[in-house]
Structure formats: structure tokens, C-alpha cells
Design a protein around this motif. Structure first.
Motif, PDB file in Angstrom:
ATOM      1  N   PRO A 184       0.818  -1.231   0.000  1.00 31.32           N
ATOM      2  CA  PRO A 184       0.000   0.000   0.000  1.00 31.32           C
ATOM      3  C   PRO A 184       0.844   1.269   0.000  1.00 31.32           C
ATOM      4  CG  PRO A 184       0.087  -0.896   2.211  1.00 31.32           C
ATOM      5  CD  PRO A 184       0.841  -1.871   1.338  1.00 31.32           C
ATOM      6  N   PHE A 185       1.337   1.657  -1.168  1.00 29.56           N
ATOM      7  CA  PHE A 185       2.082   2.903  -1.287  1.00 29.56           C
ATOM      8  C   PHE A 185       1.097   4.071  -1.344  1.00 29.56           C
ATOM      9  CE2 PHE A 185       4.757  -0.292  -3.490  1.00 29.56           C
ATOM     10  CZ  PHE A 185       5.870  -0.234  -2.676  1.00 29.56           C
ATOM     11  N   LEU A 186       1.333   5.097  -0.519  1.00 29.26           N
ATOM     12  CA  LEU A 186       0.409   6.224  -0.439  1.00 29.26           C
ATOM     13  C   LEU A 186       1.157   7.548  -0.540  1.00 29.26           C
ATOM     14  CD1 LEU A 186      -1.907   5.108   2.513  1.00 29.26           C
ATOM     15  CD2 LEU A 186      -2.495   5.133   0.075  1.00 29.26           C
ATOM     16  N   ARG A 187       0.590   8.471  -1.300  1.00 29.87           N
ATOM     17  CA  ARG A 187       1.083   9.855  -1.374  1.00 29.87           C
ATOM     18  C   ARG A 187       0.220  10.736  -0.496  1.00 29.87           C
ATOM     19  NH1 ARG A 187      -0.336  14.408  -4.444  1.00 29.87           N
ATOM     20  NH2 ARG A 187      -1.673  13.232  -5.859  1.00 29.87           N
ATOM     21  N   HIS A 188       0.874  11.574   0.294  1.00 29.41           N
ATOM     22  CA  HIS A 188       0.131  12.493   1.156  1.00 29.41           C
ATOM     23  C   HIS A 188      -0.412  13.662   0.356  1.00 29.41           C
ATOM     24  CE1 HIS A 188       0.092  15.771   4.412  1.00 29.41           C
ATOM     25  NE2 HIS A 188      -0.992  15.038   4.538  1.00 29.41           N
ATOM     26  N   ILE A 189      -1.630  14.050   0.651  1.00 29.46           N
ATOM     27  CA  ILE A 189      -2.237  15.261   0.097  1.00 29.46           C
ATOM     28  C   ILE A 189      -2.304  16.283   1.226  1.00 29.46           C
ATOM     29  CG2 ILE A 189      -4.350  16.262  -0.865  1.00 29.46           C
ATOM     30  CD1 ILE A 189      -4.865  13.492  -2.137  1.00 29.46           C
ATOM     31  N   GLY A 190      -1.736  17.450   0.999  1.00 29.98           N
ATOM     32  CA  GLY A 190      -1.538  18.418   2.071  1.00 29.98           C
ATOM     33  C   GLY A 190      -2.749  19.244   2.444  1.00 29.98           C
ATOM     34  N   ILE A 191      -3.853  18.591   2.755  1.00 31.70           N
ATOM     35  CA  ILE A 191      -5.028  19.265   3.299  1.00 31.70           C
ATOM     36  C   ILE A 191      -5.272  18.660   4.678  1.00 31.70           C
ATOM     37  CG2 ILE A 191      -6.631  17.630   2.183  1.00 31.70           C
ATOM     38  CD1 ILE A 191      -8.628  19.931   1.943  1.00 31.70           C
ATOM     39  N   TYR A 192      -5.612  19.500   5.645  1.00 33.00           N
ATOM     40  CA  TYR A 192      -5.781  19.037   7.014  1.00 33.00           C
ATOM     41  C   TYR A 192      -7.118  19.526   7.580  1.00 33.00           C
ATOM     42  CZ  TYR A 192      -0.702  18.302   6.915  1.00 33.00           C
ATOM     43  OH  TYR A 192       0.571  17.895   6.593  1.00 33.00           O
ATOM     44  N   ALA A 193      -7.639  18.761   8.534  1.00 29.91           N
ATOM     45  CA  ALA A 193      -8.748  19.232   9.358  1.00 29.91           C
ATOM     46  C   ALA A 193      -8.299  19.152  10.810  1.00 29.91           C
ATOM     47  CB  ALA A 193      -9.997  18.390   9.140  1.00 29.91           C
ATOM     48  N   TYR A 194      -8.588  20.198  11.556  1.00 26.21           N
ATOM     49  CA  TYR A 194      -8.249  20.256  12.976  1.00 26.21           C
ATOM     50  C   TYR A 194      -9.513  20.566  13.767  1.00 26.21           C
ATOM     51  CZ  TYR A 194      -3.619  21.639  11.045  1.00 26.21           C
ATOM     52  OH  TYR A 194      -2.455  21.724  10.341  1.00 26.21           O
ATOM     53  N   ARG A 195      -9.547  20.126  15.015  1.00 20.94           N
ATOM     54  CA  ARG A 195     -10.511  20.698  15.943  1.00 20.94           C
ATOM     55  C   ARG A 195      -9.932  22.043  16.400  1.00 20.94           C
ATOM     56  NH1 ARG A 195     -11.257  15.279  16.496  1.00 20.94           N
ATOM     57  NH2 ARG A 195     -13.441  14.645  16.227  1.00 20.94           N
ATOM     58  N   ALA A 196     -10.801  23.046  16.465  1.00 23.31           N
ATOM     59  CA  ALA A 196     -10.308  24.407  16.698  1.00 23.31           C
ATOM     60  C   ALA A 196      -9.551  24.535  18.012  1.00 23.31           C
ATOM     61  CB  ALA A 196     -11.467  25.399  16.654  1.00 23.31           C
ATOM     62  N   GLY A 197      -9.976  23.794  19.037  1.00 20.15           N
ATOM     63  CA  GLY A 197      -9.277  23.864  20.310  1.00 20.15           C
ATOM     64  C   GLY A 197      -7.832  23.413  20.181  1.00 20.15           C
ATOM     65  N   PHE A 198      -7.604  22.376  19.367  1.00 20.39           N
ATOM     66  CA  PHE A 198      -6.237  21.908  19.147  1.00 20.39           C
ATOM     67  C   PHE A 198      -5.460  22.907  18.291  1.00 20.39           C
ATOM     68  CE2 PHE A 198      -3.018  19.591  16.726  1.00 20.39           C
ATOM     69  CZ  PHE A 198      -2.286  19.031  17.763  1.00 20.39           C
ATOM     70  N   LEU A 199      -6.127  23.482  17.303  1.00 23.77           N
ATOM     71  CA  LEU A 199      -5.462  24.454  16.439  1.00 23.77           C
ATOM     72  C   LEU A 199      -4.937  25.629  17.263  1.00 23.77           C
ATOM     73  CD1 LEU A 199      -4.710  25.296  13.565  1.00 23.77           C
ATOM     74  CD2 LEU A 199      -7.007  26.238  13.308  1.00 23.77           C
ATOM     75  N   LYS A 200      -5.703  26.047  18.259  1.00 23.12           N
ATOM     76  CA  LYS A 200      -5.262  27.155  19.106  1.00 23.12           C
ATOM     77  C   LYS A 200      -4.001  26.793  19.891  1.00 23.12           C
ATOM     78  CE  LYS A 200     -10.057  28.654  19.763  1.00 23.12           C
ATOM     79  NZ  LYS A 200     -11.174  28.682  20.734  1.00 23.12           N
TER      80      LYS A 200
END
Length: 258
Positions: A184-200
Motif C-alpha cells: 500500500p504505497f500512499l502519497r500524502h495530500i496536504g489538506i488538514y482538518a483540525y478541531r479548533a481547540g487543538f489548532l489554538k
């Protein structure tokens, strides 16, 4: 938008200065500034709020009338995630709110992919989610500009690297020209989702040795012990824009879609 996709915010970091492509957010693709195209993609995905985090009034002016919020941020942020952390504090987003970090140089990001990364975070208790896509060509696996990842059976990332991985020992002992079909070779796609509390809290995390060695910001999260959920993208992400040559290819790609 499918009922299974939770409400989400899209935040787009857009920095005026760029070494390889000066004034990158304002560079036109078929007459439309790149940052406007990115914002339009976020709106098409059905985001409850679209915020563009800018450091220059010229970018803000280009976004006038586009139906998105513009947050003027400091110019000295080390990364796009740090810029979005300032936005999270500015808007007072609830700690549980899902914030999708859509890069300002992804003018053709598919709406389905933006929704999928939000869904991935909602369905996992990891503080961060991202996307990947299968690698099918050997030259891509061995290209250090292509970020690879491996993930566990629960869908969480084990590691990200610019090096080829996983290393198919027996197959690569014979040749580097083809990929074995059962790995299973995988390429990362540079889009992220964060919970806002963690982002802070993100901005308070110190830089880490692996992050600096690989020049991959996501390794900072993993070195500090935070999990990253990974889903496969439902639609391909056309390449982002980093150079003049990328701009030319983007114009050609857009004409091919007409």
C-alpha cells in the motif's frame, strides 16, 4: 451536501511573500487570482464559514465581494497552521469546531476532498485528519518532492517521509522500476482538518528533530504524541502551484477541463 458531513469551517492561509513565486496568491489563472479560485472551491464544498488568513492588504482587496471573511494576520508566522491558530483565537471558534486548512496554492482542490477530510475528523477522536491517494508509479515513490505516508489498520498515520516507504525489500532488491502490486504505497495530500481547540494550541508546540530533518510540519504533531487520521481522497487533487512552470500547467489543465 451529504447529511453525513458535519458543519465545518474552511480556513485558507495566504501569504503574500513567496521565494519561488512572488505575490503567489494574486497570480492569475485564466484571469482569476489564485486565492479567489481557492476561496471559490471552499464555498463549493459547503463550508459554514470560509476565512482567508492574509498578511497583506492587496490579498484582502482581491477577495472583496467573494462572500468570504478575511482575517488580517501577523506577517511573521512560521507556518500556515500558525497563521490559522491566530484566526481561531480571533474568531473565538468553539473548541469542537472542525477547521479545514486548505492551502492557498490549491486552486483546483475538489469539493469532495474538502468534505472528506472534515468527515474523517468527525468520525475519529484524533485532533487532526488528512488525506492520501495511492501511488501507482515507481518514479513518484522515489521522488523526494512527493511526501509518502504509511498508516495503521485503524487508519491513523504511522509516519510521513520524503523517502520511499514502505520499503518492499525483496521487490526493490531486483528493481526500482516497478512497484509490487500488494504493497500500500500512499502519497500524502496536504489538506488538514483540525478541531479548533487543538489548532489554538498548535502554535505552542516546539519544533522537533524529525520535522526539521524531513522538512515536514506534520511530523511535529506526531513527535509530540498526537494522532493523525488518514482517509483516501474520493477525487484526485490536481497539483498545487509553486512555480512559474506550475502556473503554465495550471492554465493548460483548466483549458483541458472546459
Amino acid at each position: 451536501m451529504s447529511a453525513t458531513v458535519p458543519p465545518f469551517i474552511v480556513a485558507i492561509p495566504a501569504r503574500y511573500g513567496s521565494t519561488r513565486l512572488p505575490a503567489k496568491p494574486l497570480r492569475a489563472i485564466d484571469g482569476v487570482p489564485m486565492v479567489v479560485r481557492v476561496a471559490q472551491r471552499a464555498l463549493q464544498a459547503g463550508a459554514a464559514q470560509v476565512v482567508v488568513a492574509v498578511d497583506d492588504a492587496r490579498i484582502a482587496n482581491a477577495l472583496a465581494g467573494q462572500g468570504v471573511d478575511v482575517c488580517m494576520t501577523r506577517s511573521d508566522h512560521a507556518s500556515g497552521s500558525d497563521r490559522l491558530a491566530e484566526c481561531a483565537t480571533h474568531y473565538g471558534w468553539a473548541d469542537h469546531a472542525i477547521v479545514v486548512n486548505l492551502q492557498g496554492d490549491e486552486p483546483f482542490a475538489p469539493a469532495a476532498g474538502i468534505r472528506e477530510v472534515a468527515r474523517a475528523l468527525a468520525e475519529d477522536d484524533a485532533p487532526v485528519a488528512t488525506l492520501a491517494t495511492p501511488i501507482t508509479e515507481a518514479h513518484e515513490l522515489f521522488d523526494p518532492n512527493v511526501v509518502k505516508l504509511v498508516r495503521a489498520s485503524n487508519g491513523r498515520a504511522l509516519y510521513f517521509s520524503r523517502a520511499p516507504m514502505p520499503w518492499a525489500r525483496d521487490a526493490f532488491a531486483l528493481s526500482h522500476d516497478a512497484l509490487p502490486a500488494d504493497v500500500p504505497f500512499l502519497r500524502h495530500i496536504g489538506i488538514y482538518a483540525y478541531r479548533a481547540g487543538f489548532l489554538k494550541r498548535y502554535a505552542s508546540l516546539s519544533r522537533t528533530p524529525l520535522e526539521q530533518a524531513e522538512s515536514l510540519e506534520q511530523l511535529r504533531l506526531m513527535e509530540h504524541g498526537h494522532a493523525i487520521a488518514v482517509r483516501l481522497t474520493p477525487e484526485p487533487f490536481p497539483p498545487g502551484i509553486d512555480t512559474e512552470a506550475d502556473l503554465i500547467r495550471a492554465e493548460q489543465w483548466l483549458r483541458s477541463q472546459a
